[in-house]
Every structure is written in structure tokens, then in C-alpha cells.
Design an enzyme around this catalytic site. Structure first.
Site, PDB file in Angstrom:
ATOM      1  CG  ASP A  30      36.720  30.611  -5.133  1.00 20.96           C
ATOM      2  OD1 ASP A  30      36.816  30.324  -3.883  1.00 20.96           O
ATOM      3  OD2 ASP A  30      37.985  31.782  -4.608  1.00 20.96           O
ATOM      4  CG  ASN A  87      39.122  23.717   2.756  1.00 16.65           C
ATOM      5  OD1 ASN A  87      38.745  22.506   2.059  1.00 16.65           O
ATOM      6  ND2 ASN A  87      39.412  24.745   2.041  1.00 16.65           N
ATOM      7  N   GLY A  93      42.709  24.172   6.012  1.00 20.76           N
ATOM      8  CA  GLY A  93      42.456  25.150   4.986  1.00 20.76           C
ATOM      9  C   GLY A  93      41.273  26.309   5.022  1.00 20.76           C
ATOM     10  CD  GLN A  94      36.150  27.707   7.933  1.00 23.76           C
ATOM     11  OE1 GLN A  94      36.696  26.282   8.492  1.00 23.76           O
ATOM     12  NE2 GLN A  94      35.336  28.206   7.968  1.00 23.76           N
ATOM     13  CG  HIS A 100      33.021  28.773   1.648  1.00 25.51           C
ATOM     14  ND1 HIS A 100      33.799  29.057   3.409  1.00 25.51           N
ATOM     15  CD2 HIS A 100      34.419  27.822   1.797  1.00 25.51           C
ATOM     16  CE1 HIS A 100      35.307  29.612   3.612  1.00 25.51           C
ATOM     17  NE2 HIS A 100      35.681  28.247   2.908  1.00 25.51           N
ATOM     18  CG  LEU A 101      29.684  22.696  -1.031  1.00 25.33           C
ATOM     19  CD1 LEU A 101      30.219  21.681   0.404  1.00 25.33           C
ATOM     20  CD2 LEU A 101      27.645  22.141  -1.159  1.00 25.33           C
ATOM     21  CG  HIS A 102      35.569  25.132  -1.636  1.00 25.64           C
ATOM     22  ND1 HIS A 102      36.475  26.545  -2.354  1.00 25.64           N
ATOM     23  CD2 HIS A 102      35.866  25.484  -0.171  1.00 25.64           C
ATOM     24  CE1 HIS A 102      36.852  26.967  -1.375  1.00 25.64           C
ATOM     25  NE2 HIS A 102      36.403  26.223  -0.055  1.00 25.64           N
TER      26      HIS A 102
HETATM   27  P1  AMP Z   1      38.357  28.333   2.708  1.00 23.04           P
HETATM   28  O1  AMP Z   1      39.977  28.194   2.148  1.00 23.04           O
HETATM   29  O2  AMP Z   1      37.465  27.898   2.086  1.00 23.04           O
HETATM   30  O3  AMP Z   1      37.872  28.775   3.864  1.00 23.04           O
HETATM   31  O4  AMP Z   1      37.603  29.886   1.176  1.00 23.04           O
HETATM   32  C1  AMP Z   1      37.849  30.735   0.768  1.00 23.04           C
HETATM   33  C2  AMP Z   1      37.415  31.070  -0.605  1.00 23.04           C
HETATM   34  O5  AMP Z   1      36.957  32.122  -0.476  1.00 23.04           O
HETATM   35  C3  AMP Z   1      38.862  31.251  -1.298  1.00 23.04           C
HETATM   36  O6  AMP Z   1      38.531  29.757  -2.603  1.00 23.04           O
HETATM   37  C4  AMP Z   1      38.607  32.396  -1.861  1.00 23.04           C
HETATM   38  O7  AMP Z   1      39.747  32.435  -2.739  1.00 23.04           O
HETATM   39  C5  AMP Z   1      36.923  32.426  -1.787  1.00 23.04           C
HETATM   40  N1  AMP Z   1      36.647  34.192  -1.871  1.00 23.04           N
HETATM   41  C6  AMP Z   1      37.646  35.487  -0.559  1.00 23.04           C
HETATM   42  N2  AMP Z   1      36.981  36.552  -0.447  1.00 23.04           N
HETATM   43  C7  AMP Z   1      36.227  35.963  -1.377  1.00 23.04           C
HETATM   44  C8  AMP Z   1      35.385  36.701  -2.567  1.00 23.04           C
HETATM   45  N3  AMP Z   1      34.701  38.569  -1.288  1.00 23.04           N
HETATM   46  N4  AMP Z   1      34.740  36.560  -3.535  1.00 23.04           N
HETATM   47  C9  AMP Z   1      34.585  35.639  -4.255  1.00 23.04           C
HETATM   48  N5  AMP Z   1      35.812  34.438  -3.402  1.00 23.04           N
HETATM   49  C10 AMP Z   1      35.833  34.422  -2.112  1.00 23.04           C
END
Ligand code: AMP
Length: 114
Positions: A30, A87, A93-94, A100-102
């Protein structure tokens, strides 16, 4: 999807620190890590949210979780513990609308999440 940032990462069109990839999923760090280890596991195919999954995606979602566990082990987190989460939409919080799986670890997680 042409204007999706995670599709572009999966295709190698924009840079990311990839830690895993195969025919179905990609794992990368991330950009704004919320823990010492913060990896996102995404399907190569564009799926906007958890709401958009179909029965045909069940194996893919299982695979995403198995790969998260494998990356966690590679990062030395298997015994210590870690958190995985998805999310969904605004109140979830998306912010990026490509599933995507954190994978978060390397510090004590708290509950409830914010
Ligand atoms: P969410 O809030 O669950 O949609 O998570 C999106 C995640 O993507 C956040 O933790 C961001 O920091 C991450 N993110 C956004 N753009 C990038 C990128 N170009 N490379 C890596 N992570 C990213």
C-alpha cells in the site's frame, strides 16, 4: 477498466512494489501503509466492490485469502498474527473501486476498527 488505477498496477502500466503475482491475483504494498506490513491483494480482473461478486468468483475470493496468508507468512507474520479486511462502498471506507483485500500486520491491531 481503462481508468482504474489497480487495473493499471495489475497490467504493469503504473509502478507498485509487488510482492506476489500469478495469473489471477497481484499483491503489492500500500502507498500509504497503516501498519509496518500493509499489502493489497487484488484480482487481475476488474471487480468494483464486494457487492459485485458472483458465485463464479468464489474460488477467486478464496484464492485471494490463501495468497494473503502466504504473503503474511513470507513477511514473518504467520505466528504473530495479522488482519485481513475488505472495505465496501462509502460507509465501509472504500476509496478505490477495484476489489482489494488489505493485509495488515507488524503491530498490535485494535478492535473495534475506526
Ligand atoms: P480502500 O480505502 O479500502 O479502498 O483502500 C484503498 C487503498 O489503496 C488505500 O489504503 C490507499 O493507500 C491504497 N492506494 C491507493 N493508490 C495506490 C497506489 N497507486 N499504490 C498502492 N496503494 C494505493
Amino acid at each position: 477498466m481503462t481508468d482504474c488505477i489497480f487495473c493499471k498496477i495489475a497490467a504493469g502500466e503504473i509502478p507498485a512494489e509487488k510482492v506476489y503475482e500469478d495469473d489471477h491475483v497481484v499483491g503489492f504494498r500500500d502507498l500509504s501503509p497503516q501498519a509496518p506490513v500493509h499489502v493489497l491483494i487484488i484480482p487481475r480482473r476488474h471487480i468494483a466492490t464486494l457487492n459485485d461478486l458472483t458465485e463464479a468468483d468464489e474460488a477467486l475470493v478464496g484464492h485471494m485469502h490463501r495468497i494473503a496468508a502466504r504473503v503474511a507468512a513470507d513477511e514473518g507474520l504467520a505466528e504473530r498474527g495479522y488482519r485481513t479486511l475488505i472495505n465496501c462502498n462509502a460507509e465501509g471506507g472504500q476509496t478505490v473501486f477495484h476489489l482489494h483485500l488489505h493485509l495488515l500486520g507488524g503491530r498490535q491491531m485494535t478492535w473495534p476498527p475506526g
